[in-house]
Every structure is written in C-alpha cells, then in structure tokens.
Design a protein around this motif. Structure first.
Motif, PDB file in Angstrom:
ATOM      1  N   GLU A  43     -48.156  60.973 -27.301  1.00 58.92           N
ATOM      2  CA  GLU A  43     -47.224  60.889 -26.166  1.00 58.92           C
ATOM      3  C   GLU A  43     -47.980  60.593 -24.877  1.00 58.92           C
ATOM      4  OE1 GLU A  43     -43.904  63.739 -23.914  1.00 58.92           O
ATOM      5  OE2 GLU A  43     -45.088  64.512 -25.615  1.00 58.92           O
ATOM      6  N   LEU A  44     -49.124  61.236 -24.731  1.00 61.83           N
ATOM      7  CA  LEU A  44     -49.922  61.018 -23.532  1.00 61.83           C
ATOM      8  C   LEU A  44     -50.378  59.559 -23.425  1.00 61.83           C
ATOM      9  CD1 LEU A  44     -51.611  62.100 -21.089  1.00 61.83           C
ATOM     10  CD2 LEU A  44     -53.454  62.447 -22.733  1.00 61.83           C
ATOM     11  N   LEU A  45     -50.826  58.975 -24.521  1.00 57.47           N
ATOM     12  CA  LEU A  45     -51.290  57.596 -24.489  1.00 57.47           C
ATOM     13  C   LEU A  45     -50.178  56.637 -24.100  1.00 57.47           C
ATOM     14  CD1 LEU A  45     -53.693  57.292 -27.556  1.00 57.47           C
ATOM     15  CD2 LEU A  45     -54.258  57.673 -25.157  1.00 57.47           C
ATOM     16  N   GLU A  46     -48.976  56.882 -24.586  1.00 55.22           N
ATOM     17  CA  GLU A  46     -47.854  56.015 -24.233  1.00 55.22           C
ATOM     18  C   GLU A  46     -47.584  56.060 -22.734  1.00 55.22           C
ATOM     19  OE1 GLU A  46     -44.432  57.005 -26.520  1.00 55.22           O
ATOM     20  OE2 GLU A  46     -45.369  56.527 -28.452  1.00 55.22           O
ATOM     21  N   VAL A  47     -47.611  57.259 -22.163  1.00 56.05           N
ATOM     22  CA  VAL A  47     -47.353  57.402 -20.732  1.00 56.05           C
ATOM     23  C   VAL A  47     -48.505  56.826 -19.916  1.00 56.05           C
ATOM     24  CG1 VAL A  47     -47.063  59.086 -18.869  1.00 56.05           C
ATOM     25  CG2 VAL A  47     -45.818  59.374 -21.025  1.00 56.05           C
ATOM     26  N   ALA A  48     -49.734  57.104 -20.342  1.00 54.44           N
ATOM     27  CA  ALA A  48     -50.893  56.608 -19.599  1.00 54.44           C
ATOM     28  C   ALA A  48     -50.908  55.091 -19.533  1.00 54.44           C
ATOM     29  CB  ALA A  48     -52.169  57.129 -20.238  1.00 54.44           C
ATOM     30  N   ALA A  49     -50.440  54.433 -20.597  1.00 58.04           N
ATOM     31  CA  ALA A  49     -50.423  52.969 -20.604  1.00 58.04           C
ATOM     32  C   ALA A  49     -49.517  52.411 -19.518  1.00 58.04           C
ATOM     33  CB  ALA A  49     -49.991  52.466 -21.974  1.00 58.04           C
ATOM     34  N   THR A  50     -48.451  53.138 -19.189  1.00 58.68           N
ATOM     35  CA  THR A  50     -47.538  52.667 -18.147  1.00 58.68           C
ATOM     36  C   THR A  50     -48.110  52.853 -16.745  1.00 58.68           C
ATOM     37  OG1 THR A  50     -46.372  54.783 -17.855  1.00 58.68           O
ATOM     38  CG2 THR A  50     -45.601  53.329 -19.628  1.00 58.68           C
ATOM     39  N   LEU A  51     -49.165  53.666 -16.616  1.00 61.88           N
ATOM     40  CA  LEU A  51     -49.753  53.957 -15.313  1.00 61.88           C
ATOM     41  C   LEU A  51     -50.951  53.078 -14.991  1.00 61.88           C
ATOM     42  CD1 LEU A  51     -49.762  57.874 -15.501  1.00 61.88           C
ATOM     43  CD2 LEU A  51     -48.057  56.417 -14.385  1.00 61.88           C
ATOM     44  N   ASP A  52     -51.349  52.209 -15.935  1.00 60.14           N
ATOM     45  CA  ASP A  52     -52.610  51.490 -15.794  1.00 60.14           C
ATOM     46  C   ASP A  52     -52.667  50.603 -14.561  1.00 60.14           C
ATOM     47  OD1 ASP A  52     -55.156  50.757 -16.365  1.00 60.14           O
ATOM     48  OD2 ASP A  52     -54.737  49.760 -18.247  1.00 60.14           O
ATOM     49  N   GLY A  53     -51.547  50.141 -14.074  1.00 61.19           N
ATOM     50  CA  GLY A  53     -51.562  49.281 -12.884  1.00 61.19           C
ATOM     51  C   GLY A  53     -51.347  50.034 -11.586  1.00 61.19           C
ATOM     52  N   THR A  54     -51.243  51.359 -11.659  1.00 59.80           N
ATOM     53  CA  THR A  54     -50.995  52.168 -10.462  1.00 59.80           C
ATOM     54  C   THR A  54     -52.266  52.255  -9.617  1.00 59.80           C
ATOM     55  OG1 THR A  54     -49.437  53.493 -11.754  1.00 59.80           O
ATOM     56  CG2 THR A  54     -50.196  54.430  -9.672  1.00 59.80           C
ATOM     57  N   ALA A  55     -52.081  52.183  -8.310  1.00 58.80           N
ATOM     58  CA  ALA A  55     -53.240  52.314  -7.413  1.00 58.80           C
ATOM     59  C   ALA A  55     -53.707  53.763  -7.398  1.00 58.80           C
ATOM     60  CB  ALA A  55     -52.882  51.869  -6.006  1.00 58.80           C
ATOM     61  N   GLY A  56     -55.014  53.948  -7.379  1.00 56.75           N
ATOM     62  CA  GLY A  56     -55.557  55.300  -7.383  1.00 56.75           C
ATOM     63  C   GLY A  56     -56.844  55.388  -6.601  1.00 56.75           C
ATOM     64  N   ARG A  57     -57.598  56.418  -6.887  1.00 52.57           N
ATOM     65  CA  ARG A  57     -58.863  56.671  -6.210  1.00 52.57           C
ATOM     66  C   ARG A  57     -59.977  55.884  -6.900  1.00 52.57           C
ATOM     67  NH1 ARG A  57     -61.679  62.648  -6.579  1.00 52.57           N
ATOM     68  NH2 ARG A  57     -63.512  62.264  -5.255  1.00 52.57           N
ATOM     69  N   PRO A  58     -60.788  55.150  -6.168  1.00 50.90           N
ATOM     70  CA  PRO A  58     -61.872  54.394  -6.808  1.00 50.90           C
ATOM     71  C   PRO A  58     -62.824  55.313  -7.568  1.00 50.90           C
ATOM     72  CG  PRO A  58     -61.538  53.653  -4.551  1.00 50.90           C
ATOM     73  CD  PRO A  58     -60.721  54.907  -4.717  1.00 50.90           C
ATOM     74  N   LEU A  59     -63.137  54.918  -8.783  1.00 50.38           N
ATOM     75  CA  LEU A  59     -64.062  55.698  -9.592  1.00 50.38           C
ATOM     76  C   LEU A  59     -65.417  55.838  -8.898  1.00 50.38           C
ATOM     77  CD1 LEU A  59     -64.569  57.097 -12.360  1.00 50.38           C
ATOM     78  CD2 LEU A  59     -65.288  54.864 -13.235  1.00 50.38           C
ATOM     79  N   ALA A  60     -65.821  54.811  -8.177  1.00 46.53           N
ATOM     80  CA  ALA A  60     -67.118  54.834  -7.499  1.00 46.53           C
ATOM     81  C   ALA A  60     -67.191  55.881  -6.399  1.00 46.53           C
ATOM     82  CB  ALA A  60     -67.425  53.457  -6.914  1.00 46.53           C
ATOM     83  N   ASP A  61     -66.026  56.368  -5.941  1.00 44.72           N
ATOM     84  CA  ASP A  61     -66.015  57.369  -4.876  1.00 44.72           C
ATOM     85  C   ASP A  61     -66.129  58.795  -5.400  1.00 44.72           C
ATOM     86  OD1 ASP A  61     -65.738  55.318  -3.102  1.00 44.72           O
ATOM     87  OD2 ASP A  61     -63.625  55.701  -2.618  1.00 44.72           O
ATOM     88  N   VAL A  62     -66.122  58.965  -6.703  1.00 45.77           N
ATOM     89  CA  VAL A  62     -66.159  60.309  -7.278  1.00 45.77           C
ATOM     90  C   VAL A  62     -67.593  60.832  -7.274  1.00 45.77           C
ATOM     91  CG1 VAL A  62     -65.656  61.709  -9.316  1.00 45.77           C
ATOM     92  CG2 VAL A  62     -64.185  59.764  -8.734  1.00 45.77           C
ATOM     93  N   ALA A  63     -67.789  62.001  -6.719  1.00 42.37           N
ATOM     94  CA  ALA A  63     -69.112  62.630  -6.728  1.00 42.37           C
ATOM     95  C   ALA A  63     -69.455  63.092  -8.144  1.00 42.37           C
ATOM     96  CB  ALA A  63     -69.144  63.814  -5.763  1.00 42.37           C
ATOM     97  N   LEU A  64     -70.713  63.045  -8.492  1.00 45.55           N
ATOM     98  CA  LEU A  64     -71.117  63.383  -9.851  1.00 45.55           C
ATOM     99  C   LEU A  64     -70.690  64.791 -10.249  1.00 45.55           C
ATOM    100  CD1 LEU A  64     -74.691  61.809 -10.160  1.00 45.55           C
ATOM    101  CD2 LEU A  64     -72.467  60.812 -10.733  1.00 45.55           C
TER     102      LEU A  64
END
Length: 286
Positions: A43-64
């Motif tokens: 169920e999670l994978l189905e929902v996550a697939a619909t969110l793939d084009g949503t704008a979010g926080r850049p991965l490069a901005d995440v602190a380690l």
C-alpha cells in the motif's frame, strides 16, 4: 523507488533527489516511523508512486546526522556467514553447502553516519548488502523471493574477532553485536531500481584505502535462495533484516592481520544506495 529515514521520519527520495515526508503528504495516513510502514508495504509503494513528482526538500540539504537506519527496529535480524567463496578461502574454511546463519542483536543496529565505539579486542570490517523484507511469509519460492523484498541497503557486519574465537564454540552473535556494530543506510532502494538486483557492486575503505570490493553476483547463495531457505524454517516478517555476507578483504584474512583503530574513517558503499561514513573512536571505560 528510494526511501530514507530522515530525523526518524519516513521520506520518499524522488527522481529529482528531493525528499517528501510521506506521513505529512498523506495527512497522517501512514506512520512517520519507517519501521511501522513495512506491515503496509504494498500500500505504501502505491501511494509513494503518486508523490514522486511532488516538490520537496533537496536531498543535498540534509545534514548527515539526520539520516537514520531504514530498518531501525526489526523483529528478526539474520546474518549469513561465508557467503562468498573467496571470503571462505581467506578464512581457511570450506565453502558451505547450506546457509551458515547467526544473528546480530537489534541493539547493535545503527545509522549510516557518525561514530562507532571500539571495544577492547580485534575489531574487523565486513561490508554487506542488507535485504529488508516487505512482504512476510513462509516457504517462499526462490523464483518469487525478490517480490518479498522491500528493498536493499548497505550494512557493516563489524566483528570483534577475539571474542568470536573464544570458547569451545564460535561466539558469532555476541562478537558482532556491540553497540554500533550493525550500521545500515543511507537509503533503501527497491529491487526495481537495479538493472540486475543480483549483481550490485559493494565495497569499503579505511582512511581512503580500499580494502574490499566485490559484487553480489559472487554470492554462494543469492538473495532469493537465502530467503527461500530461511523461510523453510521460520516465517519471515515485514521489516526483518538480512545481512547477506561479505566479499573477501577483511582484516583477519590479511598477512599481517589488520584491525580497526581509534581515529580510522570507515567508508562503506553499495552502488545505487550510497555510502556510509563512520569514525572509529575509543570506547569510554565504564
């Protein structure tokens, strides 16, 4: 699809390398804790697939320090020994005819970045592909086993060899379960992210010197066969973790032998998942 545990919240890593907080975007439909979501993985994978084009926080901005283990509280942790023929050879042991199985206690699991305390003894490195179960079951056929895998990540099966060799029988589980001896991360990648999930490069380096490099295509028992054989004995549960074995290049197999020391930087990678970075530090005396 790639997922991450960011500040103890489940995030989708989009094709544009942006992070989407799944619980927030779905109005709380899913728990923010990634471990809770394995029970609803399809169920999670189905929902996550619909969110793939949503704008979010850049991965490069995440602190380690924000990256966490993508499977932090599994109900079962399996580890497979001697699963590469060349590693069995460097250990002066025969290639096993069946799975060699032990466990790492869940308290040894850790995130992909930070420090690892070094206990007394001789501590060795072991890069491993980690498979995380998404659909549980028993008697899983090998030809369908990848469909039961939520995803793969990279792990270290750190091992204190002195304790491991002590006693009349090897102490695999104890010697591999000190705090921090089971880091996993930084991402979880679903099997369809790979052209061939049975052929992925993995390796690790110490202070910039590569000490291990291999391919999962060299496994004695590939991931589907591991899952099939384990599930003949015990049910596999959503969120279970399987450390699948290490290629050659470990410290105990070298001449002279080499082990981790305080101050070492251990970098561990799996192509398609990313790399972990850990600084080895002396354990504080109790």
């Amino acid at each position: 699809m790639r997922l991450a545990n960011i500040s103890d919240r489940l995030s989708l890593v989009t094709a544009d390398d942006e992070l989407i907080d799944i619980a927030q975007e779905t109005g709380g439909r899913f728990s923010p804790r990634i471990q809770d979501c394995y029970d609803r993985w399809d169920e999670l994978l189905e929902v996550a697939a619909t969110l793939d084009g949503t704008a979010g926080r850049p991965l490069a901005d995440v602190a380690l320090h924000e990256f966490g283990n993508p499977a932090p509280q599994p109900r079962q942790v399996f580890a497979i020994g001697l699963n590469y023929a060349d590693h069995a050879a460097e250990a002066s042991l025969p290639v096993p005819e069946d799975l060699t199985v032990f466990t790492k206690f869940a308290t040894s699991l850790a995130g992909p970045y930070g420090t690892i305390p070094l206990p007394p003894g001789t501590v060795d490195w072991e890069v491993e592909l980690v498979a995380i179960i998404g659909r549980g079951g028993r008697h899983i056929p090998a030809d369908r086993a990848w469909s039961y895998v939520a995803g793969v990540s990279v792990g270290q099966d750190l091992s204190e060899r002195t304790l491991q060799a002590a006693g009349p029988a090897p102490q695999y589980s104890l010697a591999k379960s000190f705090p921090g001896f089971g880091p996993i991360g930084p991402l979880l990648a679903t099997p369809d992210e790979f052209e061939d999930p049975d052929n992925i490069e993995l390796g690790c380096s110490i202070n910039g010197e590569q000490v291990q490099k291999g391919s999962t295509s060299d496994m004695v028992f590939p991931v589907p066969e591991i899952i099939a054989r384990l599930s003949r004995i015990t049910p596999l549960l959503p969120g279970d973790v399987i450390f699948t074995g290490t290629p050659p290049g470990v410290g105990v197999g070298r001449t002279p032998q080499r082990f981790l020391t305080p101050g070492d930087e251990l970098v561990t990678y799996l192509r398609g998942v990313g790399e972990m970075r850990h600084r080895i530090q002396a354990m504080e005396q109790q």
